[in-house]
Motif scaffolding. Structure first.
Motif, PDB file in Angstrom:
ATOM      1  N   LEU A 167       0.890  -1.275   0.102  1.00  0.00           N
ATOM      2  CA  LEU A 167      -0.124  -0.080  -0.146  1.00  0.00           C
ATOM      3  C   LEU A 167       0.609   1.463  -0.124  1.00  0.00           C
ATOM      4  CD1 LEU A 167      -1.541  -2.294   1.580  1.00  0.00           C
ATOM      5  CD2 LEU A 167      -2.628  -0.482   2.613  1.00  0.00           C
ATOM      6  N   ALA A 168       1.902   1.074   0.428  1.00  0.00           N
ATOM      7  CA  ALA A 168       3.034   2.196   0.576  1.00  0.00           C
ATOM      8  C   ALA A 168       2.869   3.335  -0.548  1.00  0.00           C
ATOM      9  CB  ALA A 168       4.409   1.749   0.831  1.00  0.00           C
ATOM     10  N   PRO A 169       2.948   2.929  -2.020  1.00  0.00           N
ATOM     11  CA  PRO A 169       3.292   3.915  -3.141  1.00  0.00           C
ATOM     12  C   PRO A 169       1.665   4.784  -3.041  1.00  0.00           C
ATOM     13  CG  PRO A 169       3.846   1.565  -3.853  1.00  0.00           C
ATOM     14  CD  PRO A 169       3.003   1.266  -2.429  1.00  0.00           C
ATOM     15  N   LEU A 170       0.716   4.373  -2.605  1.00  0.00           N
ATOM     16  CA  LEU A 170      -0.638   4.923  -2.689  1.00  0.00           C
ATOM     17  C   LEU A 170      -0.576   6.499  -2.368  1.00  0.00           C
ATOM     18  CD1 LEU A 170      -3.085   2.146  -1.641  1.00  0.00           C
ATOM     19  CD2 LEU A 170      -2.777   3.052  -4.019  1.00  0.00           C
ATOM     20  N   THR A 171       0.063   6.581  -1.249  1.00  0.00           N
ATOM     21  CA  THR A 171       0.257   8.025  -0.766  1.00  0.00           C
ATOM     22  C   THR A 171       0.810   9.161  -1.670  1.00  0.00           C
ATOM     23  OG1 THR A 171       0.565   7.192   1.442  1.00  0.00           O
ATOM     24  CG2 THR A 171       1.147   9.377   1.077  1.00  0.00           C
ATOM     25  N   ALA A 172       2.061   8.393  -2.304  1.00  0.00           N
ATOM     26  CA  ALA A 172       2.704   9.276  -3.117  1.00  0.00           C
ATOM     27  C   ALA A 172       1.943   9.397  -4.780  1.00  0.00           C
ATOM     28  CB  ALA A 172       4.365   8.582  -3.569  1.00  0.00           C
ATOM     29  N   ALA A 173       1.509   8.327  -4.976  1.00  0.00           N
ATOM     30  CA  ALA A 173       0.573   8.172  -6.180  1.00  0.00           C
ATOM     31  C   ALA A 173      -0.432   9.279  -6.092  1.00  0.00           C
ATOM     32  CB  ALA A 173      -0.195   6.913  -6.593  1.00  0.00           C
ATOM     33  N   ALA A 174      -1.213   9.441  -4.993  1.00  0.00           N
ATOM     34  CA  ALA A 174      -2.316  10.586  -4.816  1.00  0.00           C
ATOM     35  C   ALA A 174      -1.684  11.680  -4.789  1.00  0.00           C
ATOM     36  CB  ALA A 174      -2.956  10.324  -3.371  1.00  0.00           C
ATOM     37  N   GLN A 175      -0.435  12.184  -4.024  1.00  0.00           N
ATOM     38  CA  GLN A 175       0.134  13.259  -4.390  1.00  0.00           C
ATOM     39  C   GLN A 175       0.762  13.846  -5.495  1.00  0.00           C
ATOM     40  OE1 GLN A 175       2.594  13.790  -0.682  1.00  0.00           O
ATOM     41  NE2 GLN A 175       1.030  12.717   0.711  1.00  0.00           N
ATOM     42  N   LEU A 176       1.259  12.917  -5.975  1.00  0.00           N
ATOM     43  CA  LEU A 176       1.771  13.145  -7.477  1.00  0.00           C
ATOM     44  C   LEU A 176       0.761  13.229  -8.561  1.00  0.00           C
ATOM     45  CD1 LEU A 176       5.024  10.969  -7.295  1.00  0.00           C
ATOM     46  CD2 LEU A 176       4.846  13.330  -7.004  1.00  0.00           C
ATOM     47  N   GLY A 177      -0.355  12.515  -8.342  1.00  0.00           N
ATOM     48  CA  GLY A 177      -1.364  12.418  -9.245  1.00  0.00           C
ATOM     49  C   GLY A 177      -1.220  11.363 -10.539  1.00  0.00           C
ATOM     50  N   VAL A 178      -0.655  10.365 -10.098  1.00  0.00           N
ATOM     51  CA  VAL A 178      -0.062   9.480 -11.038  1.00  0.00           C
ATOM     52  C   VAL A 178      -0.649   7.970 -10.470  1.00  0.00           C
ATOM     53  CG1 VAL A 178       2.096  10.418 -11.618  1.00  0.00           C
ATOM     54  CG2 VAL A 178       2.038   8.716  -9.703  1.00  0.00           C
ATOM     55  N   PRO A 179      -0.836   6.995 -11.199  1.00  0.00           N
ATOM     56  CA  PRO A 179      -1.470   5.813 -11.027  1.00  0.00           C
ATOM     57  C   PRO A 179      -0.633   4.757 -10.297  1.00  0.00           C
ATOM     58  CG  PRO A 179      -1.321   5.651 -13.141  1.00  0.00           C
ATOM     59  CD  PRO A 179      -0.911   7.104 -12.785  1.00  0.00           C
ATOM     60  N   MET A 180      -0.843   3.707  -9.544  1.00  0.00           N
ATOM     61  CA  MET A 180      -0.135   2.740  -9.094  1.00  0.00           C
ATOM     62  C   MET A 180      -0.056   1.669 -10.249  1.00  0.00           C
ATOM     63  SD  MET A 180       0.319   1.042  -5.264  1.00  0.00           S
ATOM     64  CE  MET A 180      -0.852  -0.038  -5.188  1.00  0.00           C
ATOM     65  N   VAL A 181       0.961   0.868 -10.518  1.00  0.00           N
ATOM     66  CA  VAL A 181       0.865  -0.155 -11.316  1.00  0.00           C
ATOM     67  C   VAL A 181       0.569  -1.502 -10.667  1.00  0.00           C
ATOM     68  CG1 VAL A 181       2.107  -1.659 -13.024  1.00  0.00           C
ATOM     69  CG2 VAL A 181       2.836   0.798 -12.636  1.00  0.00           C
TER      70      VAL A 181
END
Lengths: 369, 369
Positions: free
Chosen positions: B108-122
């Motif tokens: 789940l760790a990349p979700l925070t950054a995905a939201a903040q950067l506005g990019v999806p998670m793979v």
């Protein structure tokens, strides 16, 4: 002034003394620098006064346990690799390099990079001696940031550190040096020429060279190298008072590599029936000297163990049972004795309970000695 | 597909199982991600097939001892700080993030950054489960470089590592994580979209969500959560066989934080008179399960300790004396069972003498189970 082969040998001798037991044995740094001298000729030494205000000056040196430095040799490419990265990070060329500490091999460490980059070394350093931890540099004491810093190792790995403060920087850099095998090269505290002039300990490189030259001449002319040493220290203007604290034979030695440092203690027994006993405690550098339980010298004042015949300085990783030695003490440069400096490099910073007392007061040396 | 609150809860449940005891308890990662969902709405999940060949995909996650992660909480800014620096180093924007390991909180760790950067998670990861060391990622097994990598901590410190190889990278990154207090966030193995497609373990994020959803529905409908789990694993196409290895009570537990890892063993006593005894050894993750001395599962196959009533996965740092548990095993994704993968993630890579035997062979499970 330029550093040629003779000045290099003198610098190695003087830096070994100023290391207070640490900074690493200058032997390998000298070999590396000699190879560069053969390739590039003498290396420039520039005074702080001659730096442009906006010059980029980068202090550098080795971080790690000196005990490891004796076994794990440098590749000779670490220094310049770290400085080249510093140039990329700051997006400009380096104008001069500087020893982060004049003591031990670190007093010579920047010469290899200076030759390869074609820049001079500054006649100054960040410690006026050697200290075990990065935040003990005068630049930290004066509030400057160690970052960005670049660590490099002999294998070719490179690490950039941008820590939230200089204590975190020391902790991280120390961890990296351990992971890199116990020793790493580090470029840190990038300075403007103006910052270097305001905060660096000026004249320490030429002082080390003068110390080495005085000892060399005394040895060559059959004089007393210790007398020549004390005279050169006095004339340096940085180390006002110096003298022999003890004369004897090493009878006990404990030394271990712990958390990236060489840590231990050495006991020296005086000659003659009532020679007494001196105990030194060290963390890379000699920190406190006690004679029969009485403190005779403490950080930041210098404590160096020397061969009692040749006056060769013996770094803490070279101490051995049976060595016949003189323990020499010298007053630290005045900048290190200011109250805010003692918070970082005084006895309390190393966990000692005793408050700092200047070496001249502990030994009844008068100012003119 | 997008990850909303329900999918996030399911992902946390599924990732905890796939962690094989490691990857950190997903609790905090879930809280951080929930806050981002509330701010930014659902987060995109993109399939490997939908990545452009030249997209920049950056795997990321936490490195350190899970025992520390329970006490030293993230600031929530580490992830994005490391990824922003990665963008500066590579001089381009990140197109998608990816869990370096699907297991535990790291799924789940990349979700925070995905939201903040506005990019999806793979919808993929680098381990198909969790492993304790960075060079155990499939990307290293397939010969890709972990560097540049960026480590960040809750205090705001940042370290860039460019090591000479991935083993040196693991050693240095581990040292940095220890110096950063035992846990750090790391962005590593920057990949092109094409590299991600060729080497990442595809579908693991949606598999974790499906596992969590199946367990949730079984609990809600009064069904057997273990049966639902096994069914979801089978249907994932990644974890072909799974089953209960043991059922009992924790009667002994040794766990210490050593060299930046949680290391130890746990003993479980079976119910009934002749219930036998299962011993698990772990380094962050459960590595080997032995029943009465006979190996029943070994890395890279998954071994997860679960509450025998609720089917909650219990990470190694949450193990406690007296817990009543089922030990569940599952076959690792086929990419991890290839010969070259076993060199990095098989029993020998963890110092075990026994050669790898697939879990289905050790337990007499037929292919159709």
């Amino acid at each position: 002034m330029r550093i040629d082969r003779t000045a290099l040998a003198d610098l190695a001798c003087g830096a070994a003394f100023l290391g207070s037991g640490g900074g690493g044995d200058p032997y390998y740094a000298r070999l590396l620098a000699e190879a560069e001298l053969a390739r590039h000729g003498a290396i420039g030494l520039v005074a702080l006064e001659d730096l442009a205000d906006d010059a980029l000056v980068v202090p550098c040196g080795w971080i790690g346990a000196p005990t490891v430095s004796v076994e794990k040799l440098p590749s000779g490419r670490e220094t310049v690799a770290g400085l080249r990265r510093m140039e990329r990070i700051l997006d400009r060329r380096i104008d001069a390099v500087m020893p982060v500490e004049i003591g031990g091999g670190n007093g010579l460490a920047p010469l290899t990079a200076a030759a390869q980059l074609g820049v001079p070394m500054v006649d100054a350093d960040g410690m006026g001696r050697a200290f075990p931890e990065s935040q003990m540099a005068i630049f930290n004491i004066r509030g400057l940031s160690a970052c960005p810093s670049v660590l490099t190792d002999a294998g070719g790995s490179l690490v950039v550190v941008e820590s939230v403060d200089n204590l975190a920087h020391e902790r991280i850099a120390r961890g990296v040096s351990v992971a890199m095998g116990g020793i790493a090269h580090m470029a840190e505290y990038p300075l403007s020429g103006r910052q270097a002039r305001e905060h660096a300990i000026g004249g320490s490189v030429s002082a080390a060279i003068a110390i080495g030259a005085a000892v060399r001449r005394a040895r060559g002319g059959g004089g007393d190298p210790f007398a020549a040493l004390f005279d050169a220290l006095r004339r340096s203007g940085l180390y006002a008072r110096a003298g022999v604290l003890f004369d004897g034979k090493i009878v006990d030695l404990e030394r271990e590599t712990r958390n990236g440092f060489s840590v231990g203690r050495v006991a020296i027994e005086g000659f003659g029936e009532d020679g007494g006993r001196m105990l030194l405690e060290f963390q890379n550098e000699n920190l406190v000297a006690r004679r029969d339980g009485q403190v005779r010298a403490m950080v930041p004042d210098l404590i160096t163990v020397m061969d009692r015949e040749t006056a060769d300085s013996i770094t803490t990783e070279r101490l051995k049972y049976g060595q016949r030695v003189k323990v020499v003490g010298a007053a630290a440069p005045p900048m290190l004795r200011e109250a805010r400096a003692l918070d970082f490099v005084g006895p309390a910073a190393f966990g000692f309970a005793e408050g700092y007392v200047p070496i001249e007061a502990l030994n009844g040396w008068d100012a003119g000695r």
